[in-house]
Motif scaffolding. Sequence first.
Motif, PDB file in Angstrom:
ATOM      1  N   THR A 157       0.837  -1.193   0.000  1.00 41.26           N
ATOM      2  CA  THR A 157       0.000   0.000   0.000  1.00 41.26           C
ATOM      3  C   THR A 157       0.874   1.247   0.000  1.00 41.26           C
ATOM      4  N   VAL A 174      -3.537   7.154   3.195  1.00 42.45           N
ATOM      5  CA  VAL A 174      -3.454   6.083   2.208  1.00 42.45           C
ATOM      6  C   VAL A 174      -3.665   6.672   0.818  1.00 42.45           C
ATOM      7  N   GLU A 185      -4.254   1.700  -2.035  1.00 39.67           N
ATOM      8  CA  GLU A 185      -4.269   0.520  -1.189  1.00 39.67           C
ATOM      9  C   GLU A 185      -3.998  -0.743  -1.997  1.00 39.67           C
TER      10      GLU A 185
END
Length: 367
Positions: free
Chosen positions: A132, A144, A147
């Motif tokens: 990720t 993030v 992912e």
Amino acid sequence: MIETASAASPAAAPSLKARALAFYLPQYFPIEENDQWWGPGFTEWTNAARARRLFPGHLQPTLPGDLGFYDLRVPETRQAQADLARSYGVEAFVYWHYWFGGGDRILDRPFREVLESGEPDLGFALAWANQTWTGIWHAAADRVLKEQTYPGPADDRAHFDAILPAFRDERYVRVGGRPLFYVFRPEELPGPAAFVDRWQGMARDAGLEGLYLVAEASDLLGAGARYTDAAADGFDASVYMRLPARVTRASRLRMRAMRKALGGPEIWPYSDSVVDDFPRDPDVQPCIYPNWDNTPRAGRRGLVLQGSTPELFRRNVEAAVALLGDRPAEERLLWVKSWNEWAEGNHLEPDLRQGHGWLKALRAGLS
């Protein structure tokens, strides 16, 4: 003499005692995602060029030499890299390959153009960077960006089919007739053994002899490898990744205390004898680093090796080559990190400080 199955990367020169494979980062051209995350025109050069000295004797910034601040969309740049690599004994580039699941790919243009054009005529392989993406290097570890997902067998099939043309290319690195495929984080696979069985089955169904599957066994500073089940899970080999740092238990505790008190990056002396501590398992292959300094990405949260020179790097190359000496010629794989990781401070490409020094050291160590 090292025999290979690649027409474009035939037997290495008789004087070379191992097959040098150099990891290759493709993040040297702008993409929409990086523009959105980090600003217009962001590439790895952005990190490298803005690096600054963080302590006395810190050798930053490190700037490119012969090849300049290149753009990997330019075919002439890719050809110049290949010519330089071949002249110093690098058999192949191992391109970092990004497949996040569901067909989501990124930074694949340079390798796609290499594959489709047939140029340059240098060996290559793919390393799946199954991790990720976060903002960790920019003080945003919880952010993030992309992912990594594992949707299941159907996605494995789509992934395999997408890179099958590369496996069929005569330039692709092979061991025992089987294309080599590297997995960066095997411990994050939902069932590594099942992954191996599935991919080997798909390869045979496609008319290949199978794959030569390689798992990374990271051991950053000698504290223990992250993944130790490669053989049990069916991988053909694992690559032992350890920074060439001179570390003892006492120095580790001292560094933690100093960093907590003073801030700034971890600083470790470069070791020219780190290979002495590598596993002697014939299924474990060595990886060597010319240097390491990821402060261009991480700033004061980074880690720096101090005192690295081409001569010290050459000694590590020689030790790793000796470790491989009694293995079958095709399996004498010497992994080098990296060809062009400028913002991690590990690169073979010429820079303004050492010139061709890292490349000359590699060639000397190989021969």
